[in-house]
Design an enzyme around this catalytic site. Structure first.
Site, PDB file in Angstrom:
ATOM      1  N   ASP A  28       0.860  -1.170   0.000  1.00 34.08           N
ATOM      2  CA  ASP A  28       0.000   0.000   0.000  1.00 34.08           C
ATOM      3  C   ASP A  28       0.908   1.235   0.000  1.00 34.08           C
ATOM      4  O   ASP A  28       2.120   1.147   0.226  1.00 34.08           O
ATOM      5  CB  ASP A  28      -0.989  -0.005   1.177  1.00 34.08           C
ATOM      6  CG  ASP A  28      -2.215   0.848   0.859  1.00 34.08           C
ATOM      7  OD1 ASP A  28      -2.115   1.717  -0.042  1.00 34.08           O
ATOM      8  OD2 ASP A  28      -3.265   0.670   1.488  1.00 34.08           O
TER       9      ASP A  28
HETATM   10  C1  BGC Z   1      -4.994   3.217  -0.208  1.00 34.21           C
HETATM   11  C2  BGC Z   1      -5.152   2.109  -1.227  1.00 34.21           C
HETATM   12  C3  BGC Z   1      -4.957   2.665  -2.613  1.00 34.21           C
HETATM   13  C4  BGC Z   1      -3.598   3.312  -2.670  1.00 34.21           C
HETATM   14  C5  BGC Z   1      -3.184   3.764  -4.047  1.00 34.21           C
HETATM   15  C6  BGC Z   1      -3.747   4.037  -0.423  1.00 34.21           C
HETATM   16  O1  BGC Z   1      -3.725   5.166   0.372  1.00 34.21           O
HETATM   17  O2  BGC Z   1      -5.001   2.644   1.085  1.00 34.21           O
HETATM   18  O3  BGC Z   1      -6.409   1.524  -1.087  1.00 34.21           O
HETATM   19  O4  BGC Z   1      -5.108   1.663  -3.562  1.00 34.21           O
HETATM   20  O5  BGC Z   1      -3.582   4.390  -1.771  1.00 34.21           O
HETATM   21  O6  BGC Z   1      -3.735   4.919  -4.455  1.00 34.21           O
END
Ligand code: BGC
Length: 722
Positions: free
Chosen positions: A288
């Protein structure tokens, strides 16, 4: 059929330098650069804490430019980008990768396509209320057609985090509180996104997230710790991720949270033992955003270097945004702290998905022309409207005040009624607010007589000149989604005050709710005769709500998440276990002094403009599954779709188990007066559980079986299993 690319992967790995290998693991997004005196992140903080206004922020952003890190790209230090969704930019960067880097390895473009790309469909929580896997798959297909036309190869979806606490802002992004529903939802999305061949130009790889149990963060606070028994983890939280892998998902994103003390990002039990060994997953694992570096804040790694080492050893292939790998991995391998074979495995996973997507043969899967002709096709909008209609849940309808008779003079109140930009809900980054239809626009377009009042000034007058008053209430889109947990999930006082004022006129008030989570709306429920739960429905929101208000669509949605009566009841969910003293009338039982034992609206609940009755439940032992047959009858005067639900209880298990668990469901269409016998299958396997020693145990003993239109309102039977 999955193809085998291992030879090509090994061949390529042999040609790669250490730097090039590490480069493949680097995912970055475009950074914003402009005439700011502080960093972009600091600017964001300044806006959120009010040091600068939204206008000042927007003005500064107007001066900003995107930095795509092209020097790094040319040097082979970028393997993937996140957040770029336009064909020209994607192709321009891809050309650099293919033509100007030493080995010409194509880039992988990831993007958060959560509920539609340009044709925004209902938020996942809303769409889950349709209980319709075929619909979930179709909307995912449309999302993939649009997103791939804009250059996207991989979506960070589906999110299948079972979420039992309505305070968590990200309940909006998943299919609610139940493992079976999240499994069905996730598997359907994976199929819709990926299609039958990843190499096709309109196929988009699915990245299942957030592995694991991100929805179980303590007290519903985002990113919070998760500490739970292994039994609970495997029974209530794991199944949806596994269902998505079995449906063929080619990527997985570990969650931000720690699991029993070890952050998922560096959890080798999770990423190696479970994902790779047990489930035989050979796709891409991507962190993440910034999660590897955040292991330092978790307190499990001394610095980013140590975090990078732990993550890659644990089985994390790609680093999203934290630069931990690009800064440290080469040196970690050179010093033998990380074996090169470990690095090669990670790189192999990145190359494999690139091969599977056909990028080595066809790195430019789209162009501007395809992008332009693909967006917002009329048939996509029609599907978005159908999905929105099926997502709406009618929570209350006293004296059948809805649907509205034609000619009714409608008064509309509340700013959300005309705020088209709010209709998308959280995570709709490819959206254009102008594409959305608000409720007032829908009324306008259908030439329905209405008056609209957004503030209190002309409220009385509008009310006087109307037969029914539609109060549009709820949450702004920023109030759910990531980093949007709430300690109080009631409606804001000014909205409740407006409702009271409207109710005081003596005219019937219909509440329409736009929101991204269950709300504690006991006060509203006491004040108004009708409540339409419309969630955040996407581009066709206004039309879909009007379809329901006017009766062109007979509402059929059912809650996939319990509506608590008070915030303090959270986490409130149907599949709880009983204590030795289940909540009841007497004092010494499990309950609060100042809140009811029951929720306001139970799981599975939703009304219709017709009514249904259930009878003749029978249970048969079939090959591999129990067959539960129940007769459902449409007892009202309108045709409708009923969502038939089947629950079980296992009172003779060796561990205390939930009072009810959803095991099967089906949607049936019934004409007025029509009845159908519906057979639902419950695989015997799905009745098993983990004993104290974590041994999977088939259930034996008396099984109670319930069928009905929601978890509380069921008929029952039982059967002996030996
Ligand atoms: C979120 C994810 C997301 C990622 C990419 C993160 O802050 O938790 O769910 O896919 O950002 O944008």
């Amino acid at each position: 059929m999955k193809k085998d690319y291992e030879k090509q992967i090994q061949k390529l790995l042999k040609k790669m330098t250490l730097e090039e290998k590490v480069g493949q693991l680097q995912q970055c997004g475009p950074s914003l650069v402009g005439a700011f005196e502080v960093s972009f992140e600091e600017l964001l903080d300044m806006m959120f804490d009010g040091r600068i206004s939204q206008e000042e922020f927007d003005k500064l952003m107007g001066t900003a430019e995107q930095d795509f890190h092209e020097e790094d790209l040319r040097a082979g230090r970028v393997g993937s980008y996140n957040g770029i969704g336009d064909a020209d930019t994607v192709n321009r960067l891809q050309k650099i990768a293919v033509e100007e880097t030493r080995l010409g390895i194509p880039l992988l473009f990831g993007y958060d396509v959560i509920h539609g790309f340009r044709t925004v469909t209902p938020i996942p929580l809303a769409e889950s209320c349709a209980w319709e896997p075929a619909l979930w798959e179709k909307t995912a297909r449309v999302a993939a057609e649009e997103a791939t036309a804009a250059g996207v190869h991989l979506t960070f979806a589906p999110m299948v985090d079972v979420a039992k606490d309505a305070r968590w802002g990200r309940v909006s992004e998943g299919a609610g509180e139940d493992a079976l529903l999240n499994s069905a939802y996730g598997a359907a999305k994976v199929k819709g996104f990926q299609g039958d061949d990843l190499a096709k130009e309109d196929a988009m790889a699915a990245c299942v997230k957030h592995f694991v149990a991100y929805g179980a963060g303590e007290a519903g606070r985002d990113y919070n710790r998760v500490d739970m028994s292994m039994q609970r983890l495997w029974e209530e939280y794991m199944p949806p991720y596994q269902a998505c892998i079995e449906a063929g998902a080619r990527a997985v994103m570990p969650a931000f949270n720690d699991l029993n003390g070890v952050p998922c990002t560096v959890n080798s039990w999770l990423l190696r033992d479970v994902l790779r060994e047990k489930w035989q997953f050979d796709g891409l694992v991507i962190s993440d955003s910034n999660a590897i570096a955040e292991c330092v804040a978790h307190g499990i790694a001394a610095d980013k270097r140590e975090a990078a080492k732990q993550a890659v050893i644990a089985g994390m292939d790609m680093d999203m945004s934290s630069n931990s790998y690009i800064e440290h991995l080469k040196e970690l391998v050179e010093s033998s702290e990380v074996e090169e074979t470990v690095l090669d495995e990670a790189v192999g996973d990145v190359l494999r998905i690139k091969f599977e997507l056909g990028l080595f043969d066809n790195p430019y899967r789209t162009d501007k022309e395809r992008e332009q002709r693909t967006m917002l096709k009329p048939e996509y909008r029609a599907l978005a409207r159908e999905a929105a209609g099926k997502s709406i849940v009618l929570l209350k309808n006293e004296n059948s005040i809805l649907p509205l008779a034609s000619g009714t003079r409608i008064g509309v109140f509340g700013s959300l009624a005309a705020d088209k930009g709010q209709m998308t809900g959280a995570w709709a980054i490819g959206a254009n607010p102008d594409d959305c239809v608000s409720l007032t626009e829908a009324l306008e377009a259908r030439k329905i007589s209405y008056r609209y009042s957004a503030d209190s000034a002309d409220m009385q007058k509008t009310a006087e000149e109307s037969d029914v008053l539609v109060a549009v209430l709820g949450e702004m889109k920023e109030e759910s989604g990531e980093a949007a947990s709430r300690a109080e999930i009631t409606l804001p006082p000014e909205q409740l005050a407006m409702v009271r004022e409207l109710a005081a006129t003596g005219k019937p008030v219909i509440a329409v709710l736009f929101n991204g989570r269950p709300l504690a709306i006991s006060q509203l429920d006491k004040t108004v005769p009708a409540i339409v739960e419309a969630w955040h429905l996407g581009v066709e929101a206004g039309n879909a709500v009007l379809d329901v208000l006017l009766g062109d669509v007979n509402p059929s949605g059912k809650l996939t998440t319990t509506f608590p009566a008070a915030t303090g009841q959270c986490p409130m969910y149907y599949a709880h276990t009983n204590t030795g003293r289940p909540g009841g009338k007497s004092k010494f039982t499990s309950k609060y002094l100042d809140a009811p034992v029951e929720p306001l609206y139970p799981f599975g609940y939703g009304l219709s403009y017709t009514s249904y009755s259930y009878k003749e439940l029978s249970i048969a032992k079939l090959e591999g599954a129990l067959g539960v047959t129940v007769t459902v009858r449409n007892t009202g005067e309108k045709a409708g779709d009923e969502i038939v639900q089947c629950y079980v209880q296992t009172p003779a298990a060796k561990r205390v188990r939930p009072v009810r668990e959803l095991k099967a469901f089906a949607k049936v269409t019934l004409k007025p007066g029509e009845e159908k016998a519906v057979t639902l299958k419950i695989p015997y396997d799905s009745l098993g559980y983990y004993d104290w020693d974590m041994k999977w145990t088939p259930y034996e003993g008396k099984l109670k079986v319930y069928a009905g239109g929601n978890v509380k309102d069921t008929i029952e039977g039982e059967i002996q299993l030996s």
